[in-house]
Scaffold this active site. Sequence first.
Site, PDB file in Angstrom:
ATOM      1  CB  SER A 180      -0.830  -0.128   1.263  1.00  0.00           C
ATOM      2  OG  SER A 180      -0.052  -0.073   2.446  1.00  0.00           O
ATOM      3  CG  HIS A 208      -3.865  -1.368  -1.622  1.00  0.00           C
ATOM      4  ND1 HIS A 208      -4.544   0.172  -1.641  1.00  0.00           N
ATOM      5  CD2 HIS A 208      -3.791  -1.570  -0.429  1.00  0.00           C
ATOM      6  CE1 HIS A 208      -4.315   0.510  -0.517  1.00  0.00           C
ATOM      7  NE2 HIS A 208      -4.071  -0.341   0.295  1.00  0.00           N
ATOM      8  CE  LYS A 240      -7.305  -0.170   0.975  1.00  0.00           C
ATOM      9  NZ  LYS A 240      -8.059  -0.553   2.153  1.00  0.00           N
TER      10      LYS A 240
END
Length: 386
Positions: A180, A208, A240
Amino acid sequence: MPDLKTALTMELRQRQTQSLYRYRRVLEGPQGAELQMDGRRILAFCSNDYLGLANHPATRAAFMQGVREYGVGSGAAHLVTGHSRAHHTLEEALAAFVGRPRVLLFSTGYSANLGVISALIGRQDAVFEDRLNHASLLDGGLLAGARFKRYRHRDYQSLEAALTATKARRRLVVTDGVFSMDGALAPLPDLAAVADRFDAWLMVDDAHGLGVLGEEGRGSVAHFGLGMAQAPILVGTLGKALGTFGAFVAGEEALIETLIQQARTYIYTTAPPPAVAVATLASLRLVETESWRRGKLTRLIAQFRQGAAQLGLQLVDSPTPIQPLLVGDAGAAVKLSERLLAQGILVTAIRPPTVPEGSARLRITLTAAHSEAQVARLLESLVQVL
């Protein structure tokens, strides 16, 4: 010993002098490439809303429909009265999306990682983690009570040496799919091969990568062409690229049933609002059908990296929307962030302990909601502040 107020105030002042103090910013509107903050419009390059779905009309409409149907709260944990048809439908859709038999929803990614690791290993076991794993993964390993070993960042040979030395009953290898703070991909094929040789289980947190990498955005595991046999434990977050909130674990029937029985952060936590599950299902359909979002994001990443290279900016080698600009000193990173903000651009300074000492950075993130003109403006502003 000083009283509580005195002791904590001294520590807080020390953090300020070291440029490590954190502040919250108050937004006055929805997520997007531009934000309303402190009475002004700000161009933001620090969001994890990679596909621009957090404020998408379809996602918003689905959320409101979910509220009309289910109300605003789940009322209880999943195992009491909190597990709705909306949750169950989303679990089935996510399982089909990542190509696994079962999925289990968790309230947050942090609780998913803590719950999985503690449910699968104990005192007779060992957990092996990348040195730069997310805090939730590291905390999960430390709290599980197993022997805890950190291997060198993205170094499968370091992992192999650690596994060679263990006599643990169970061996769990844990890694981020995309790291990240630097955007680098874990060497999943190598890690999977090493784990297989030592009869270890590989757990990948794809917070991610999901929605961004792989065919139809199925994540970093799919990006490398791996399946459940190579990476039997897959964790994904919904807050996300999918733009909503929560997390899930995907895997075999036996894995999911074990987590339902033993994962304390699942058993003893209120379920997410059903309306969030309804909105997430709508968002998932957009991820599956609107591939242009990933295509546009890829072009913006290339534009930014090419422009940064021409300007001589020191970027981490990252093919993902996370494009950190290395600074080094924490104070210098904070000052650069403040100079950018003065120009109307928000980029967060990332400092220790989130990253190692001497590696403070500006964590620049791109989203499909950005335009080429906005990326060009960011590059122009970086030239000026540097």
